[in-house]
Motif scaffolding. Structure first.
Motif, PDB file in Angstrom:
ATOM      1  N   LYS A 335       0.828  -1.209   0.000  1.00  0.00           N
ATOM      2  CA  LYS A 335       0.000   0.000   0.000  1.00  0.00           C
ATOM      3  C   LYS A 335       0.861   1.258   0.000  1.00  0.00           C
ATOM      4  CE  LYS A 335      -3.913  -2.086   2.468  1.00  0.00           C
ATOM      5  NZ  LYS A 335      -4.692  -2.084   3.739  1.00  0.00           N
ATOM      6  N   ASN A 336       1.923   1.239   0.786  1.00  0.00           N
ATOM      7  CA  ASN A 336       2.815   2.402   0.845  1.00  0.00           C
ATOM      8  C   ASN A 336       3.499   2.638  -0.499  1.00  0.00           C
ATOM      9  OD1 ASN A 336       2.196   2.813   3.533  1.00  0.00           O
ATOM     10  ND2 ASN A 336       3.963   1.675   4.299  1.00  0.00           N
ATOM     11  N   GLN A 337       3.873   1.549  -1.161  1.00  0.00           N
ATOM     12  CA  GLN A 337       4.497   1.688  -2.473  1.00  0.00           C
ATOM     13  C   GLN A 337       3.497   2.210  -3.497  1.00  0.00           C
ATOM     14  OE1 GLN A 337       8.006   1.068  -3.243  1.00  0.00           O
ATOM     15  NE2 GLN A 337       7.792   1.437  -1.046  1.00  0.00           N
ATOM     16  N   ARG A 338       2.242   1.799  -3.370  1.00  0.00           N
ATOM     17  CA  ARG A 338       1.202   2.313  -4.257  1.00  0.00           C
ATOM     18  C   ARG A 338       1.070   3.833  -4.098  1.00  0.00           C
ATOM     19  NH1 ARG A 338      -0.555   0.616  -8.682  1.00  0.00           N
ATOM     20  NH2 ARG A 338      -0.083   2.754  -9.269  1.00  0.00           N
ATOM     21  N   CYS A 339       1.158   4.262  -2.863  1.00  0.00           N
ATOM     22  CA  CYS A 339       1.071   5.701  -2.584  1.00  0.00           C
ATOM     23  C   CYS A 339       2.247   6.441  -3.196  1.00  0.00           C
ATOM     24  CB  CYS A 339       1.009   5.921  -1.079  1.00  0.00           C
ATOM     25  SG  CYS A 339       0.759   7.651  -0.595  1.00  0.00           S
ATOM     26  N   ARG A 340       3.432   5.861  -3.117  1.00  0.00           N
ATOM     27  CA  ARG A 340       4.617   6.488  -3.729  1.00  0.00           C
ATOM     28  C   ARG A 340       4.438   6.584  -5.239  1.00  0.00           C
ATOM     29  NH1 ARG A 340       9.161   7.262  -0.904  1.00  0.00           N
ATOM     30  NH2 ARG A 340      10.421   7.232  -2.810  1.00  0.00           N
ATOM     31  N   ILE A 341       3.968   5.516  -5.844  1.00  0.00           N
ATOM     32  CA  ILE A 341       3.796   5.496  -7.295  1.00  0.00           C
ATOM     33  C   ILE A 341       2.781   6.553  -7.741  1.00  0.00           C
ATOM     34  CG2 ILE A 341       2.871   4.099  -9.211  1.00  0.00           C
ATOM     35  CD1 ILE A 341       4.064   1.631  -7.740  1.00  0.00           C
ATOM     36  N   ASP A 342       1.726   6.721  -6.971  1.00  0.00           N
ATOM     37  CA  ASP A 342       0.649   7.648  -7.340  1.00  0.00           C
ATOM     38  C   ASP A 342       0.975   9.107  -7.021  1.00  0.00           C
ATOM     39  OD1 ASP A 342      -0.850   5.570  -8.283  1.00  0.00           O
ATOM     40  OD2 ASP A 342      -2.069   5.366  -6.460  1.00  0.00           O
ATOM     41  N   ASN A 343       2.093   9.330  -6.328  1.00  0.00           N
ATOM     42  CA  ASN A 343       2.442  10.700  -5.926  1.00  0.00           C
ATOM     43  C   ASN A 343       3.949  10.924  -6.124  1.00  0.00           C
ATOM     44  OD1 ASN A 343      -0.186  11.758  -4.435  1.00  0.00           O
ATOM     45  ND2 ASN A 343       0.150   9.642  -3.763  1.00  0.00           N
ATOM     46  N   LEU A 344       4.410  10.716  -7.334  1.00  0.00           N
ATOM     47  CA  LEU A 344       5.837  10.823  -7.608  1.00  0.00           C
ATOM     48  C   LEU A 344       6.354  12.258  -7.551  1.00  0.00           C
ATOM     49  CD1 LEU A 344       6.178   8.266 -10.532  1.00  0.00           C
ATOM     50  CD2 LEU A 344       7.158   8.039  -8.241  1.00  0.00           C
ATOM     51  N   PHE A 345       5.499  13.214  -7.902  1.00  0.00           N
ATOM     52  CA  PHE A 345       5.942  14.607  -7.981  1.00  0.00           C
ATOM     53  C   PHE A 345       5.029  15.488  -7.134  1.00  0.00           C
ATOM     54  CE2 PHE A 345       6.269  12.466 -12.154  1.00  0.00           C
ATOM     55  CZ  PHE A 345       7.630  12.225 -12.156  1.00  0.00           C
ATOM     56  N   PRO A 346       5.113  15.374  -5.802  1.00  0.00           N
ATOM     57  CA  PRO A 346       4.197  16.128  -4.936  1.00  0.00           C
ATOM     58  C   PRO A 346       4.462  17.634  -5.007  1.00  0.00           C
ATOM     59  CG  PRO A 346       5.915  15.047  -3.636  1.00  0.00           C
ATOM     60  CD  PRO A 346       6.057  14.539  -5.038  1.00  0.00           C
TER      61      PRO A 346
END
Length: 346
Positions: A335-346
């Motif tokens: 789940k944490n990796q999914r969050c990273r993938i979906d928010n690469l350029f915050p």
């Protein structure tokens, strides 16, 4: 502005084909939302580089000769990074673009793609199916492609007479992967593609099927104590690559040592997983250099063999809470990796 994409993806008969295309579409959308007024080039680095005969490098050269890009995004998701640091620097110099290294690069944009596909496709086992029972084998060490570091370890297992304590496979010699080390033996369990989960129609060129989504023969799995992971990358200065080979013992309730990059241990601990060096504290396996990895693994095997099956079962029972934690924590990590993938350029 739209984002230009070049690169090769997994074939349509691969389970990961759709997932890889969805990932690329996701990243393209994020790039266009974050950099809407720039010229952007996204490159999937799977089989990308001058060493491959798939025309992608030629396409890249033609593109940069005719277009100006402000940002170049290199994506390594399904496979390790095939580009050398010198080549990446050369690409930056010739494009004069800002480089973003996504996925399996040692960068702020690191993420683990395998953590996204394994929950979808990996065989689901019950806890009772996975627990150690009737410890017949000290260890298993599965190797399909005979990469040099895998062949070197197998040769040492043979030379130090500890091959007999485990179940070991090693694919047939191949000019691409067997560069400096000649394997002493070709070792197989006589499995076929029918026995594999995730073979994707691949040939049996190594004599071992591509079993990416299961633990293999479940009886052997139940009867082994230690998983000796034959990871893909070995040298510490290469970008870290954590494949399904490392996730299998975590999902399969086994302690593990890694024939690969030792920096993986620290990363796993940083992400909340537990490692097992403290069960054999007189043998260091995690804080060693590339010249010491194989010796340390063999020393662990010899130590475990000397304990006997009753003590191994007792040790397994003692570490079971850690093993269960790892298996359960993988879902949170995913789940944490999914969050990273979906928010690469915050």
């Amino acid at each position: 502005m739209t984002t230009t994409f070049i690169g090769t993806t997994f074939a349509a008969n691969s389970d990961w084909h759709v997932d890889e295309h969805q990932l690329i579409a996701n990243i393209k959308l994020q790039i266009e939302q974050s950099f809407p007024h720039n010229g952007n080039l996204l490159i999937n680095t799977t089989w990308f580089g001058p060493q491959f005969n798939n025309n992608q490098w030629t396409i890249y050269k033609q593109l940069i000769a005719t277009q100006q890009f402000d940002h170049v995004f290199l994506l390594a998701a399904a496979d390790p990074v095939f580009l050398s640091p010198d080549l990446i620097n050369s690409m930056q110099q010739e494009t004069q673009a800002k480089m973003y290294l996504l996925g399996h690069f040692d960068s702020q944009y690191y993420f683990n793609f395998h953590s996204q596909v394994l929950p979808k496709y990996f065989v689901q086992y019950s806890t009772e199916q996975l627990k150690l029972r009737d410890c017949k084998y000290i260890y298993i060490n599965y190797n399909r492609k005979p990469r040099d570091h895998r062949s070197a370890l197998v040769n040492q297992l043979i030379n130090e007479d500890v091959l007999k304590y485990g179940v070991v496979t090693l694919g047939q010699q191949n000019n691409i992967y067997s560069k400096e080390i000649v394997p002493s033996q070709y070792l197989t369990l006589n499995e076929t593609a029918v026995d594999a989960v995730g073979n994707w129609g691949m040939s049996m060129e190594f004599g071992i099927p591509h079993d990416i989504h299961s633990l293999g023969n479940i009886k052997i799995w139940q009867q082994h104590f230690l998983n000796v992971v034959g990871e893909t990358e070995f040298l510490p200065w290469d970008n870290m690559f954590i494949s399904e080979k490392t996730w299998k013992p975590i999902l399969g309730l086994r302690p593990f040592v890694i024939n690969g990059q030792t920096k993986i241990y620290q990363y796993l601990r940083d992400q909340g997983f537990r490692t097992f060096n403290h069960y054999w504290p007189h043998v260091e396996v995690e804080q060693v250099n590339e010249l010491e990895v194989h010796d340390s693994i063999v020393h662990v095997i010899k130590y475990l063999q000397a304990l006997g099956t009753q003590q191994l079962q007792a040790m397994y029972n003692q570490m079971l809470p850690d093993l269960l934690h790892n298996a359960e924590h993988f879902a949170e990590f995913s789940k944490n990796q999914r969050c990273r993938i979906d928010n690469l350029f915050p």
